[in-house]
Design an enzyme around this catalytic site. Structure first.
Site, PDB file in Angstrom:
ATOM      1  CB  SER A  30      -0.941  -0.015   1.205  1.00 10.08           C
ATOM      2  OG  SER A  30      -1.546   1.225   1.386  1.00 10.08           O
ATOM      3  CD1 TRP A  31       4.431   1.580   3.113  1.00  6.79           C
ATOM      4  CD2 TRP A  31       4.597   3.548   4.188  1.00  6.79           C
ATOM      5  NE1 TRP A  31       5.492   1.511   3.994  1.00  6.79           N
ATOM      6  CE2 TRP A  31       5.623   2.696   4.661  1.00  6.79           C
ATOM      7  CE3 TRP A  31       4.504   4.831   4.726  1.00  6.79           C
ATOM      8  CZ2 TRP A  31       6.541   3.098   5.636  1.00  6.79           C
ATOM      9  CZ3 TRP A  31       5.413   5.229   5.686  1.00  6.79           C
ATOM     10  CH2 TRP A  31       6.430   4.376   6.131  1.00  6.79           C
ATOM     11  CE1 TYR A  79       6.676 -10.350   2.511  1.00 11.03           C
ATOM     12  CE2 TYR A  79       4.390 -10.845   3.061  1.00 11.03           C
ATOM     13  CZ  TYR A  79       5.572 -10.164   3.318  1.00 11.03           C
ATOM     14  OH  TYR A  79       5.649  -9.301   4.384  1.00 11.03           O
ATOM     15  CD  GLN A 104       2.346  -0.727   4.327  1.00 11.62           C
ATOM     16  OE1 GLN A 104       2.153  -0.443   3.140  1.00 11.62           O
ATOM     17  NE2 GLN A 104       3.457  -1.332   4.737  1.00 11.62           N
ATOM     18  N   GLY A 163       4.476   0.614   9.015  1.00 11.66           N
ATOM     19  CA  GLY A 163       5.463   0.638   7.937  1.00 11.66           C
ATOM     20  C   GLY A 163       6.893   0.562   8.472  1.00 11.66           C
ATOM     21  CG  ASP A 165       7.540  -3.847   9.171  1.00 10.39           C
ATOM     22  OD1 ASP A 165       6.737  -2.923   8.963  1.00 10.39           O
ATOM     23  OD2 ASP A 165       7.932  -4.615   8.282  1.00 10.39           O
ATOM     24  NE  ARG A 200      13.318  -9.202   6.772  1.00 13.00           N
ATOM     25  CZ  ARG A 200      12.279  -8.503   6.312  1.00 13.00           C
ATOM     26  NH1 ARG A 200      12.478  -7.417   5.591  1.00 13.00           N
ATOM     27  NH2 ARG A 200      11.050  -8.867   6.585  1.00 13.00           N
ATOM     28  CE1 TYR A 356      13.643  -4.454   6.191  1.00 14.70           C
ATOM     29  CE2 TYR A 356      11.793  -4.501   7.694  1.00 14.70           C
ATOM     30  CZ  TYR A 356      12.295  -4.587   6.431  1.00 14.70           C
ATOM     31  OH  TYR A 356      11.427  -4.780   5.397  1.00 14.70           O
ATOM     32  CD1 TRP A 357      11.364  -1.289   9.419  1.00 11.14           C
ATOM     33  CD2 TRP A 357      11.752   0.834   8.822  1.00 11.14           C
ATOM     34  NE1 TRP A 357      10.817  -1.100   8.162  1.00 11.14           N
ATOM     35  CE2 TRP A 357      11.047   0.193   7.778  1.00 11.14           C
ATOM     36  CE3 TRP A 357      12.117   2.182   8.669  1.00 11.14           C
ATOM     37  CZ2 TRP A 357      10.693   0.844   6.597  1.00 11.14           C
ATOM     38  CZ3 TRP A 357      11.757   2.826   7.492  1.00 11.14           C
ATOM     39  CH2 TRP A 357      11.055   2.168   6.481  1.00 11.14           C
ATOM     40  CD  GLU A 400      14.145  -3.504   2.084  1.00  7.74           C
ATOM     41  OE1 GLU A 400      14.916  -4.446   1.775  1.00  7.74           O
ATOM     42  OE2 GLU A 400      13.123  -3.668   2.763  1.00  7.74           O
TER      43      GLU A 400
HETATM   44  C1  9WN Z   1       5.707  -6.297   5.894  1.00  9.47           C
HETATM   45  C2  9WN Z   1       7.288  -3.509   1.327  1.00  9.47           C
HETATM   46  C3  9WN Z   1       7.203  -3.436   2.841  1.00  9.47           C
HETATM   47  C4  9WN Z   1       7.160  -1.979   3.351  1.00  9.47           C
HETATM   48  C5  9WN Z   1       7.354  -1.884   4.849  1.00  9.47           C
HETATM   49  C6  9WN Z   1       8.615  -2.655   5.220  1.00  9.47           C
HETATM   50  C7  9WN Z   1       8.520  -4.105   4.753  1.00  9.47           C
HETATM   51  C8  9WN Z   1       7.000  -6.040   5.109  1.00  9.47           C
HETATM   52  C9  9WN Z   1       8.035  -7.111   5.427  1.00  9.47           C
HETATM   53  O1  9WN Z   1       8.353  -4.135   3.355  1.00  9.47           O
HETATM   54  O2  9WN Z   1       7.452  -4.731   5.448  1.00  9.47           O
HETATM   55  O3  9WN Z   1       4.717  -5.407   5.474  1.00  9.47           O
HETATM   56  O4  9WN Z   1       7.845  -8.254   4.970  1.00  9.47           O
HETATM   57  O5  9WN Z   1       9.035  -6.834   6.116  1.00  9.47           O
HETATM   58  O6  9WN Z   1       8.834  -2.592   6.600  1.00  9.47           O
HETATM   59  O7  9WN Z   1       7.441  -0.529   5.234  1.00  9.47           O
HETATM   60  O8  9WN Z   1       5.938  -1.399   3.011  1.00  9.47           O
HETATM   61  O9  9WN Z   1       8.346  -2.727   0.861  1.00  9.47           O
END
Ligand code: 9WN
Length: 428
Positions: A30-31, A79, A104, A163, A165, A200, A356-357, A400
Site C-alpha cells: 500500500s504505502w 512471500y 499502512q 510501515g 515494522d 531482519r 532494518y528500522w 532498500e
Molecule cells: C511487511 C514492502 C514493505 C514496506 C514496509 C517494510 C517491509 C513487510 C516485510 O516491506 O514490510 O509489510 O515483509 O518486512 O517494513 O514498510 O511497506 O516494501
C-alpha cells in the site's frame, strides 16, 4: 542516476502495479505504491495513476486499503505470510483479490495530489475524480473504525501498519504480546532466504507478528471492541501525521474535482490538535507513540516522532522543537550532513546500524522530513538532507536502506520507493 532509477522502476513493473522488490516483496504494498506513484509521475505519469487505481481496486467495503494485495499468478510461498495466513476471501466486504487485513500510513492522497501537480492534464484530472471518493472512504474508515481511544487519532493494530515494522518504538507494546520464538519452526520465513537474518526482524518478532495477525483475523478483521482484548493498540505519530496530511491534500483535491474543501480542512485541524494533545511530549520536544494498553507514551526516540513536521498547521513552537530534535546528535540533520539520517536515535545504546528500522537510513522517512523542513521554512536543512539522500543512492544504488554510518547499501538492491523518491528529489 535518473536512468538507474527509471530502469529499476521499469524492471519492477508488473502489469498494473510496481512490486517493491522482485525478491523480497513480490506483491503490491500500500504505502509503497503511494511513494512509487510520486516518482512515476516524473517519468511515466500514466503508470503513476495505474499504480494508485490498481491499489484502490482492492479497497474493502468498509474503506480499508489493505497493506498487501497478493498477485494470484505467484507461487504459494513467494512471500510469507501469504494469502493462506490472511484468509481475506472468508471475510464479507473483502475484494475478489486476496489481500492482508491490515492498513499502512495513508500517504496516498498526498501522492495523488503531487502526481497531479506534476502532470496537471485531463488524464490526471479524470484519475483524481475517480480516486477522490476512494480516498475519502479510506479516511472515513480510519476515523470511524480505528479511533479506539475516541481521541481523534487512528490506532494501529499491528506494527506492520506503521510501515516501520521492528522500530524500537514498538518494543514496549510488543513485549506484552505473548508468543514464543519456537513457533516459527512450524513456518518457513521467506525474507531470510533473500536477506541476511541479522538485518531482519528476529524470530521472536515474527512469532509476535503472527500472533497479532491471528488475533485480528479470528475476529474477521472487525474493529469493534478492539480495546477489550486486542494485543497491540498504539497511536503512531507518523501514521497520524499522514492521516492529517491526507485531509490537507484532500482539501486541495476537492477544489480540483468540484467538491467542498471545508470539511477536509476542519478535519485536518482536528487531527493536528489531537496529535498535539495526545502524542507531543514537551519534556523531550518530540512526538512519541502512545500505547493504548497502558495509556503511556513510549520512551524510544525514533524518526517517527519527527514526521508531524509534514503538517502545515503544526504550531511554530512544536515545529521549532522538532527541528532542534532533528538537528541533535540523535538524528544529525544539518546543512552539510556528515552521516545519513538514521531511523533511530544514534546515541541510544540499542541503536543497530544494520537491522532494518532500528537504525539504518531509509529514503521514505528522509523524504517526509525534508518535506516537513520545507513546509516550516528551513530550506537549507532540507537541501542538506536532500544532498545526503541523493549521495546515498549515488554511492550504493537503489537499495532498500543504507548503513547509517558508511552509507553502504542494505536489503533489496533494486527497491522501488528508493528509485521513485530519488526521481522526485532529483526534480526538486
Ligand atoms: C511487511 C514492502 C514493505 C514496506 C514496509 C517494510 C517491509 C513487510 C516485510 O516491506 O514490510 O509489510 O515483509 O518486512 O517494513 O514498510 O511497506 O516494501
Amino acid at each position: 542516476m535518473r536512468r538507474l532509477a527509471v530502469d529499476t522502476l521499469d524492471a519492477n513493473w508488473e502489469h498494473d502495479h510496481t512490486v517493491p522488490s522482485r525478491t523480497l516483496y513480490p506483491h503490491q504494498w500500500s504505502w509503497d505504491s503511494a511513494f512509487i506513484a510520486i516518482g512515476l509521475a516524473q517519468v511515466r505519469p500514466e503508470r503513476a495513476w495505474r499504480e494508485l487505481v490498481s491499489l484502490f481496486r482492492a479497497q474493502w467495503a468498509d474503506g480499508r486499503v489493505p497493506h498487501i494485495v497478493f498477485n494470484p499468478a505467484l507461487r504459494v510461498g513467494a512471500y510469507f505470510p501469504g494469502p493462506e495466513m490472511w484468509r481475506s476471501a472468508d471475510v464479507p466486504g473483502a475484494p475478489t483479490a486476496d489481500t492482508s487485513g491490515l492498513v499502512q500510513p495513508p500517504v496516498h492522497a498526498l501522492a495523488a495530489l503531487l502526481a497531479y501537480r506534476r502532470a496537471p492534464d485531463s488524464t490526471g484530472l479524470a484519475a483524481l475524480r475517480r480516486l477522490y471518493p476512494a480516498l475519502v472512504a479510506q479516511q472515513r474508515y480510519l476515523a470511524d473504525r480505528r479511533d479506539v481511544a475516541g481521541d481523534g487519532l487512528v490506532c494501529i493494530v499491528h506494527p506492520w501498519e506503521s510501515g516501520l515494522d521492528n522500530s524500537p518504538a514498538w518494543d514496549e507494546p510488543m513485549a506484552a504480546v505473548p508468543a514464543e520464538a519456537a513457533v516459527m519452526s512450524a513456518y518457513r520465513r521467506h525474507d531470510t532466504t533473500h536477506a541476511d537474518a541479522a538485518h531482519r526482524p528476529t524470530d521472536l518478532d515474527y512469532a509476535r507478528y503472527l500472533a497479532i495477525v491471528a488475533a485480528y483475523r479470528d475476529r474477521c478483521y472487525s474493529d469493534r471492541d478492539l480495546a477489550a482484548g486486542h494485543p497491540f493498540l498504539v497511536e503512531c505519530p507518523l501514521f497520524n501525521a499522514a492521516f492529517g496530511a491526507a485531509e490537507h491534500a484532500l482539501a486541495e483535491i476537492a477544489v480540483l474535482v468540484g467538491d467542498d474543501p471545508g470539511p477536509h480542512r476542519a478535519r485536518a485541524a482536528r487531527i493536528t490538535e489531537a496529535l498535539l494533545r495526545r502524542l507531543y511530549d514537551p519534556d523531550t520536544g518530540t512526538f512519541q507513540p502512545r500505547d493504548l494498553r497502558t495509556d503511556r507514551l513510549v520512551s524510544a526516540r525514533t524518526v517517527l516522532g519527527l514526521t508531524p513536521l509534514i503538517l502545515p498547521d503544526l504550531p511554530t513552537r512544536q515545529a521549532d522543537a522538532l527541528v532542534v530534535e532533528a538537528g541533535s546528535a540523535r538524528f544529525g540533520v544539518a546543512r552539510r550532513m556528515d552521516r545519513p539520517l538514521p531511523t533511530y536515535d544514534r546515541t541510544a545504546p540499542d541503536f543497530e546500524p544494520l537491522r532494518y528500522w532500528r537504525g539504518p537510513s531509509w529514503l521514505n522517512t528522509g523524504w517526509l522530513i525534508r518535506r516537513g523542513l520545507l513546509t516550516h521554512g528551513h530550506p537549507e536543512l532540507a537541501a542538506g538532507l536532500r544532498r545526503s539522500m541523493i549521495g546515498l543512492v549515488a554511492g550504493a544504488g537503489c537499495h532498500e536502506y543504507f548503513h547509517p554510518d558508511t552509507g553502504a547499501g542494505l536489503g533489496s538492491p533494486a527497491f522501488s520507493w528508493t528509485a521513485a523518491l530519488l526521481l522526485d528529489l532529483l526534480a526538486a
